[in-house]
Design an enzyme around this catalytic site. Sequence first.
Site, PDB file in Angstrom:
ATOM      1  N   ARG A   1       0.874  -1.190   0.000  1.00  0.00           N
ATOM      2  CA  ARG A   1       0.000   0.000   0.000  1.00  0.00           C
ATOM      3  C   ARG A   1       0.897   1.221   0.000  1.00  0.00           C
ATOM      4  NH1 ARG A   1      -5.187   1.753   3.638  1.00  0.00           N
ATOM      5  NH2 ARG A   1      -6.104   0.270   2.183  1.00  0.00           N
TER       6      ARG A   1
ATOM      7  N   CYS B   1     -16.358   2.371   0.814  1.00  0.00           N
ATOM      8  CA  CYS B   1     -15.188   1.525   1.098  1.00  0.00           C
ATOM      9  C   CYS B   1     -14.757   1.645   2.560  1.00  0.00           C
ATOM     10  CB  CYS B   1     -14.040   1.886   0.169  1.00  0.00           C
ATOM     11  SG  CYS B   1     -13.631   3.640   0.176  1.00  0.00           S
TER      12      CYS B   1
ATOM     13  N   ASP C   1     -17.084   7.794  -1.359  1.00  0.00           N
ATOM     14  CA  ASP C   1     -15.788   7.654  -0.678  1.00  0.00           C
ATOM     15  C   ASP C   1     -15.486   9.001  -0.031  1.00  0.00           C
ATOM     16  OD1 ASP C   1     -13.202   6.888   0.079  1.00  0.00           O
ATOM     17  OD2 ASP C   1     -12.338   7.161  -1.927  1.00  0.00           O
TER      18      ASP C   1
ATOM     19  N   ARG D   1     -13.961  -7.714   2.625  1.00  0.00           N
ATOM     20  CA  ARG D   1     -12.556  -7.421   2.302  1.00  0.00           C
ATOM     21  C   ARG D   1     -11.701  -8.635   2.628  1.00  0.00           C
ATOM     22  NH1 ARG D   1     -10.307  -2.654   2.081  1.00  0.00           N
ATOM     23  NH2 ARG D   1      -8.846  -3.829   0.810  1.00  0.00           N
TER      24      ARG D   1
ATOM     25  N   GLN E   1     -10.350  -3.787  -2.989  1.00  0.00           N
ATOM     26  CA  GLN E   1     -11.612  -3.223  -2.485  1.00  0.00           C
ATOM     27  C   GLN E   1     -12.774  -3.551  -3.434  1.00  0.00           C
ATOM     28  OE1 GLN E   1     -12.324  -1.183   0.454  1.00  0.00           O
ATOM     29  NE2 GLN E   1     -14.407  -1.654  -0.237  1.00  0.00           N
TER      30      GLN E   1
ATOM     31  N   HIS F   1      -7.448   0.745  -6.279  1.00  0.00           N
ATOM     32  CA  HIS F   1      -7.636  -0.035  -5.042  1.00  0.00           C
ATOM     33  C   HIS F   1      -8.367  -1.332  -5.410  1.00  0.00           C
ATOM     34  CE1 HIS F   1      -7.829  -0.977  -0.938  1.00  0.00           C
ATOM     35  NE2 HIS F   1      -8.747  -0.146  -0.507  1.00  0.00           N
TER      36      HIS F   1
END
Length: 327
Positions: A106, A270, A229, A315, A136, A133
């Site tokens: 990340r 998310c 988001d 996730r 996700q 991402h």
Amino acid sequence: MVNLKGRDFLKLLDFTGEEIEYLLDLAADLKAKKKAGIPHRMHEGKNVALIFEKTSTRTRCSFEVGANDLGMGSTYLAEGSQIGKKESIADTARVLSGMYDGIEYRGYEQELVEELAKYASIPVWNGLTNEFHPTQILADFLTIKEQFGYLRGINFVYMGDARYNMGNSLMVGCAKMGINFTACAPKAYFPDCDLVDTCKKLAEENGCELKFIEDPMEAVKDANVIYTDVWVSMGEPMEVWQERINDLMPYQVNQKLMDAAADNVVFMHCLPAYHDHKTKVGKEIGERFNCDALEVTDEVFESERSIVFREAENRMHTIKAVMAATL
Ligand code: CP
Ligand code: NVA
């Protein structure tokens, strides 16, 4: 027959719809096994390195729990490691390849995770970059499949900053899976033109539509999923908040917007979300910029139409599937 052994997982553009479907099915199977208490230690004795140059709750926990369930050990590397300071990404890749079986990364630019993958001889998984991402999106699609029973033909509306990691990855994922995708934002927040062109071709091949709409009420008409988001992402400076609030407040997901969508609409995010001022940062922003809610109201976030916590749980099941399939 899909076989992803040895593959990196850097962005959804690298995968076919069939391969994405395979990962979703594997995740559903691993989820069922976990719920039934059936062990699935498919990678007993292996080890994974988890590099986090930005903070995380869901992604880190998903990789750690997923690795443990698959019989693997994991090492969390954040502050205190040499990566990007005393040691280059290329050297780090070669060092970790000698000790581990897979690497999660990340960080900031997508090119860094691509560089890591180029020099590593083991699978590399993107745990979030500024541009994408991808893990996700697997969780989001598993959640939508659980909710509606299918993906193809779903009307998916993304509200807010559509030119960052979440907007980009959702647009790619939807175009690959035959989901109708609408980005709803001021024009300046629409995704990059080149990526839009690529996705338009994919959408055409997969029988779905991509739309870019500035009017929220028009965008959510017939929406089955409304997604948002945070308006300021990790790594962006606090100074941009005022401008984002000015630009994006009309795109806040509130009850009026949910009421204008299809009867079966669900709310997704998310996470983490600024839906109240109970967090340190949320309180600070609320007081400083004098606003009650940011990208989503508490009313919507806490409503029965909100499926954000199942999405968060997924996730772990989907990240586990990525590791299980690529190792
Ligand atoms: N959604 C997500 O990536 O959450 P974290 O930042 O907590 O990992
Ligand atoms: N756009 C957000 C996503 C967090 C999961 C960020 O990059 O901070």
